[in-house]
Design a protein around this motif. Structure first.
Motif, PDB file in Angstrom:
ATOM      1  N   GLY A  60       0.804  -1.204   0.000  1.00 28.72           N
ATOM      2  CA  GLY A  60       0.000   0.000   0.000  1.00 28.72           C
ATOM      3  C   GLY A  60       0.841   1.259   0.000  1.00 28.72           C
ATOM      4  O   GLY A  60       0.360   2.332   0.347  1.00 28.72           O
ATOM      5  N   THR A  61       2.099   1.129  -0.418  1.00 27.98           N
ATOM      6  CA  THR A  61       3.012   2.260  -0.341  1.00 27.98           C
ATOM      7  C   THR A  61       3.491   2.759  -1.691  1.00 27.98           C
ATOM      8  O   THR A  61       4.105   3.807  -1.762  1.00 27.98           O
ATOM      9  N   SER A  62       3.233   2.004  -2.753  1.00 29.73           N
ATOM     10  CA  SER A  62       3.696   2.455  -4.067  1.00 29.73           C
ATOM     11  C   SER A  62       2.792   1.902  -5.146  1.00 29.73           C
ATOM     12  O   SER A  62       2.122   0.895  -4.959  1.00 29.73           O
ATOM     13  N   VAL A  63       2.777   2.582  -6.253  1.00 30.66           N
ATOM     14  CA  VAL A  63       1.957   2.175  -7.389  1.00 30.66           C
ATOM     15  C   VAL A  63       2.846   2.096  -8.611  1.00 30.66           C
ATOM     16  O   VAL A  63       3.565   3.036  -8.926  1.00 30.66           O
ATOM     17  N   ALA A  64       2.826   0.958  -9.283  1.00 30.84           N
ATOM     18  CA  ALA A  64       3.654   0.806 -10.477  1.00 30.84           C
ATOM     19  C   ALA A  64       2.804   0.598 -11.725  1.00 30.84           C
ATOM     20  O   ALA A  64       3.263   0.825 -12.819  1.00 30.84           O
ATOM     21  N   GLY A  65       1.573   0.151 -11.590  1.00 30.09           N
ATOM     22  CA  GLY A  65       0.759  -0.134 -12.763  1.00 30.09           C
ATOM     23  C   GLY A  65      -0.705   0.125 -12.487  1.00 30.09           C
ATOM     24  O   GLY A  65      -1.107   0.454 -11.371  1.00 30.09           O
ATOM     25  N   SER A  66      -1.510  -0.029 -13.526  1.00 30.19           N
ATOM     26  CA  SER A  66      -2.945   0.200 -13.384  1.00 30.19           C
ATOM     27  C   SER A  66      -3.712  -0.837 -14.185  1.00 30.19           C
ATOM     28  O   SER A  66      -3.148  -1.561 -14.998  1.00 30.19           O
ATOM     29  N   VAL A  67      -5.008  -0.902 -13.923  1.00 31.72           N
ATOM     30  CA  VAL A  67      -5.873  -1.880 -14.565  1.00 31.72           C
ATOM     31  C   VAL A  67      -7.232  -1.231 -14.820  1.00 31.72           C
ATOM     32  O   VAL A  67      -7.636  -0.323 -14.094  1.00 31.72           O
ATOM     33  N   GLY A  68      -7.909  -1.687 -15.853  1.00 28.81           N
ATOM     34  CA  GLY A  68      -9.243  -1.197 -16.153  1.00 28.81           C
ATOM     35  C   GLY A  68     -10.297  -2.200 -15.714  1.00 28.81           C
ATOM     36  O   GLY A  68     -10.129  -3.408 -15.877  1.00 28.81           O
ATOM     37  N   LEU A  69     -11.375  -1.701 -15.123  1.00 31.12           N
ATOM     38  CA  LEU A  69     -12.524  -2.516 -14.748  1.00 31.12           C
ATOM     39  C   LEU A  69     -13.782  -1.834 -15.275  1.00 31.12           C
ATOM     40  O   LEU A  69     -13.790  -0.614 -15.456  1.00 31.12           O
ATOM     41  N   PRO A  70     -14.851  -2.591 -15.471  1.00 28.14           N
ATOM     42  CA  PRO A  70     -16.092  -1.953 -15.916  1.00 28.14           C
ATOM     43  C   PRO A  70     -16.662  -1.058 -14.813  1.00 28.14           C
ATOM     44  O   PRO A  70     -16.428  -1.300 -13.624  1.00 28.14           O
ATOM     45  N   ALA A  71     -17.399  -0.023 -15.198  1.00 31.20           N
ATOM     46  CA  ALA A  71     -17.990   0.897 -14.225  1.00 31.20           C
ATOM     47  C   ALA A  71     -19.001   0.170 -13.341  1.00 31.20           C
ATOM     48  O   ALA A  71     -19.195   0.545 -12.190  1.00 31.20           O
ATOM     49  N   GLU A  72     -19.609  -0.857 -13.860  1.00 28.22           N
ATOM     50  CA  GLU A  72     -20.602  -1.600 -13.082  1.00 28.22           C
ATOM     51  C   GLU A  72     -20.080  -3.006 -12.799  1.00 28.22           C
ATOM     52  O   GLU A  72     -19.754  -3.759 -13.716  1.00 28.22           O
ATOM     53  N   TRP A  73     -19.990  -3.347 -11.509  1.00 33.00           N
ATOM     54  CA  TRP A  73     -19.551  -4.681 -11.106  1.00 33.00           C
ATOM     55  C   TRP A  73     -20.579  -5.711 -11.562  1.00 33.00           C
ATOM     56  O   TRP A  73     -21.779  -5.442 -11.600  1.00 33.00           O
ATOM     57  N   HIS A  74     -20.114  -6.904 -11.921  1.00 34.61           N
ATOM     58  CA  HIS A  74     -21.018  -8.005 -12.261  1.00 34.61           C
ATOM     59  C   HIS A  74     -20.441  -9.305 -11.722  1.00 34.61           C
ATOM     60  O   HIS A  74     -19.225  -9.433 -11.515  1.00 34.61           O
ATOM     61  N   ALA A  75     -21.310 -10.259 -11.467  1.00 35.51           N
ATOM     62  CA  ALA A  75     -20.880 -11.561 -10.962  1.00 35.51           C
ATOM     63  C   ALA A  75     -19.887 -12.182 -11.933  1.00 35.51           C
ATOM     64  O   ALA A  75     -20.033 -12.067 -13.146  1.00 35.51           O
ATOM     65  N   GLY A  76     -18.864 -12.813 -11.397  1.00 32.31           N
ATOM     66  CA  GLY A  76     -17.865 -13.465 -12.238  1.00 32.31           C
ATOM     67  C   GLY A  76     -16.744 -12.549 -12.695  1.00 32.31           C
ATOM     68  O   GLY A  76     -15.872 -12.979 -13.451  1.00 32.31           O
ATOM     69  N   LEU A  77     -16.744 -11.289 -12.249  1.00 35.54           N
ATOM     70  CA  LEU A  77     -15.696 -10.345 -12.647  1.00 35.54           C
ATOM     71  C   LEU A  77     -14.367 -10.747 -12.013  1.00 35.54           C
ATOM     72  O   LEU A  77     -14.282 -10.918 -10.796  1.00 35.54           O
ATOM     73  N   THR A  78     -13.352 -10.936 -12.841  1.00 33.28           N
ATOM     74  CA  THR A  78     -12.035 -11.349 -12.354  1.00 33.28           C
ATOM     75  C   THR A  78     -10.931 -10.558 -13.051  1.00 33.28           C
ATOM     76  O   THR A  78     -11.167  -9.910 -14.079  1.00 33.28           O
ATOM     77  N   VAL A  79      -9.750 -10.639 -12.478  1.00 28.36           N
ATOM     78  CA  VAL A  79      -8.524 -10.187 -13.128  1.00 28.36           C
ATOM     79  C   VAL A  79      -7.558 -11.360 -13.104  1.00 28.36           C
ATOM     80  O   VAL A  79      -7.623 -12.214 -12.217  1.00 28.36           O
ATOM     81  N   GLU A  80      -6.677 -11.399 -14.101  1.00 30.11           N
ATOM     82  CA  GLU A  80      -5.655 -12.439 -14.129  1.00 30.11           C
ATOM     83  C   GLU A  80      -4.414 -11.905 -13.413  1.00 30.11           C
ATOM     84  O   GLU A  80      -3.881 -10.863 -13.777  1.00 30.11           O
ATOM     85  N   VAL A  81      -4.004 -12.623 -12.371  1.00 33.94           N
ATOM     86  CA  VAL A  81      -2.835 -12.222 -11.591  1.00 33.94           C
ATOM     87  C   VAL A  81      -1.735 -13.250 -11.805  1.00 33.94           C
ATOM     88  O   VAL A  81      -1.964 -14.452 -11.700  1.00 33.94           O
TER      89      VAL A  81
END
Length: 173
Positions: A60-81
């Protein structure tokens, strides 16, 4: 002039177009890595984007990248980590763990998320929460504390990972 013609052609007032656009827009979120594990994280990627690494019991101390998500959450929403820790690095310098991580529900009426908080927990468990508030804040949607605070509350963890922050009287106990 071209903008005026487009506005007339669509049949919407400028204020209506702005409102419609804001409802359809996605969210651009900074990724905050939280490492609650005893092992440091080397490279971490979210949806193929490098977002950094993190020492043990830190984050929680630094930011190196960003990601896009839809404005509206929906069931099954995931990101690949994808990530690598020291154990995997010793086996194969180029190997990465990979997991689809479920995004916890978010609601733009209650919070306009600005960060994706990615928590690496013991046992290679990962949780993801989108919020503009951070762990420890009363408006954060989970009862998380920052990894440093969790570690400092445990004398053995604090002595191992933050020995300079532990007082002599605490070490003697």
């Amino acid at each position: 002039m071209a903008l005026v013609l487009v506005l007339f052609a669509t049949g919407c007032k400028p204020s209506q177009q702005a409102q419609a656009a804001s409802q359809d827009e996605g969210l651009g979120l900074q990724v905050q890595v939280l490492n609650y594990r005893d092992e440091p994280l080397g490279d971490v990627y979210v949806n193929g984007i490098w977002v950094g690494g993190m020492p043990s019991h830190a984050g929680g101390t630094s930011v190196a990248g960003s990601v896009g998500l839809p404005a509206e959450w929906h069931a099954g929403l995931t990101v690949e980590v994808e990530w690598q820790d020291d154990t995997l690095y010793r086996k194969d310098h180029d190997a990465l763990y990979k997991e689809q991580v479920r995004i916890e529900p978010y609601d733009l009426k209650n919070d306009r998320p600005s960060d994706l908080w990615l928590a690496f927990l013991p046992g290679n468990t990962i949780k993801a929460i989108a919020s503009s508030y951070g762990p420890g804040h009363s408006n954060f949607p989970a009862k998380w504390k920052l990894p440093f605070d969790v570690c400092m509350a445990d004398k053995a963890c604090a002595a191992k990972f933050y020995p300079k922050r532990v007082t002599r009287s605490d070490q003697e106990q």
